[in-house]
Design a protein around this motif. Structure first.
Motif, short mmCIF file in Angstrom:
data_model
loop_
_atom_site.label_atom_id
_atom_site.label_comp_id
_atom_site.label_asym_id
_atom_site.label_seq_id
_atom_site.Cartn_x
_atom_site.Cartn_y
_atom_site.Cartn_z
N TYR A 186 0.83 -1.20 0.00
CA TYR A 186 0.00 0.00 0.00
C TYR A 186 0.87 1.26 0.00
O TYR A 186 0.54 2.25 -0.66
CB TYR A 186 -0.93 0.00 1.21
N ASP A 187 1.96 1.23 0.74
CA ASP A 187 2.88 2.38 0.74
C ASP A 187 3.42 2.62 -0.67
O ASP A 187 3.54 3.76 -1.12
CB ASP A 187 4.04 2.13 1.70
N SER A 188 3.77 1.53 -1.37
CA SER A 188 4.29 1.63 -2.73
C SER A 188 3.22 2.17 -3.67
O SER A 188 3.51 3.01 -4.54
CB SER A 188 4.77 0.26 -3.21
N TRP A 189 1.99 1.72 -3.50
CA TRP A 189 0.90 2.20 -4.35
C TRP A 189 0.67 3.70 -4.15
O TRP A 189 0.47 4.44 -5.11
CB TRP A 189 -0.38 1.43 -4.05
N PHE A 193 3.44 5.60 -5.91
CA PHE A 193 3.22 5.63 -7.36
C PHE A 193 2.12 6.61 -7.72
O PHE A 193 2.20 7.32 -8.72
CB PHE A 193 2.86 4.24 -7.86
N PHE A 194 1.07 6.65 -6.92
CA PHE A 194 -0.04 7.57 -7.15
C PHE A 194 0.49 9.01 -7.18
O PHE A 194 0.16 9.79 -8.09
CB PHE A 194 -1.08 7.41 -6.03
N THR A 195 1.33 9.34 -6.21
CA THR A 195 1.87 10.70 -6.12
C THR A 195 2.81 11.01 -7.28
O THR A 195 2.73 12.08 -7.90
CB THR A 195 2.62 10.87 -4.79
N VAL A 196 3.70 10.06 -7.60
CA VAL A 196 4.67 10.29 -8.66
C VAL A 196 3.99 10.45 -10.01
O VAL A 196 4.32 11.35 -10.79
CB VAL A 196 5.69 9.12 -8.71
N THR A 197 3.01 9.59 -10.31
CA THR A 197 2.30 9.67 -11.59
C THR A 197 1.54 10.98 -11.71
O THR A 197 1.54 11.62 -12.76
CB THR A 197 1.33 8.49 -11.74
#
Length: 228
Positions: free
Chosen positions: A115-118, A121-125
């Motif tokens: 979940y931390d990784s997701w 990724f949400f923020t970076v994208t």
């Protein structure tokens, strides 16, 4: 008394392009004047600048079927430019270096870390999409890349996070304390603790579904980067 018209001396006129033949070495020679080379450079630069201002360089058509990614049924094709390829490459790197774009191994992976990784990724994208120059957004191909990326976030990631993340994290935090080594109960590693989540099979199935969609999204971005 009239002055005859001046006639240029042929020996003093520098040809723009000159071909020569060396009988001794049996070789052709080509001499191009500096003015011709300068004209070629200027024209080339002008064409490059014009194409860049117009929105980049067009490549062969590229097709994306949203059904393959699992976020819809729309199929669209476009000719990606360099901005599209740069965005796709950045997204591919994020997906390839985070757990989000790789198969989940529930025997060894920890759900809370996924979940931390997701979230990362949400923020970076989102930042990548925001960072696309405004003048490039007008291009049809770039608009489609932006829309696809947003739909992956909103239709791929967000529904799962909304349904499961808060419920699981709240339960998991309490379980970690309960099964702490100093709590007097059996010591379990995080992977075994998470399996005791009351609806773990449902969470696991939905997470695998999202994971497969993101893996296919990563593959599409990789294909786009390599597209001629």
């Amino acid at each position: 008394m009239s002055i005859p018209n001046a006639v240029p001396d042929p020996d003093k006129v520098t040809p723009l392009i000159e071909l020569g033949w060396n009988n001794a070495d049996w070789l052709f020679s080509l001499t191009v004047s500096a003015w011709v080379m300068l004209a070629i450079v200027v024209i080339t630069l002008a064409l490059l600048i014009w194409r860049y201002v117009a929105g980049g360089f067009a490549f062969k058509s590229f097709e994306i079927d949203q059904a393959d990614i699992g976020i819809g049924s729309q199929k669209f094709s476009f000719k990606p430019n360099m901005i599209d390829k740069q965005v796709a490459y950045a997204i591919w790197v994020e997906l390839s270096t985070r757990k989000i774009g790789l198969p989940i191994d529930f025997d060894n992976d920890v759900v809370s870390e996924i979940y931390d990784s997701w979230h990362g990724f949400f923020t970076v994208t989102r930042d990548l999409v925001k960072g696309i120059p405004a003048q490039k957004v007008r291009r049809d191909s770039t608009q489609k890349i932006i829309r696809l990326s947003i739909e992956v976030l909103n239709e791929g990631l967000r529904p799962h996070l909304t349904r499961w993340q808060a419920r699981f994290r709240h339960w998991y935090d309490r379980e970690l304390k309960k099964y702490d080594a100093g709590a007097g109960e059996e010591v379990l590693d995080p992977q075994h603790i998470q399996e005791r989540f009351p609806r773990f099979d449902e969470l696991k199935a939905d997470m695998e579904r999202v994971n497969q969609s993101l893996i296919k999204y990563r593959q599409q971005m990789y294909r786009l980067v390599l597209k001629d």
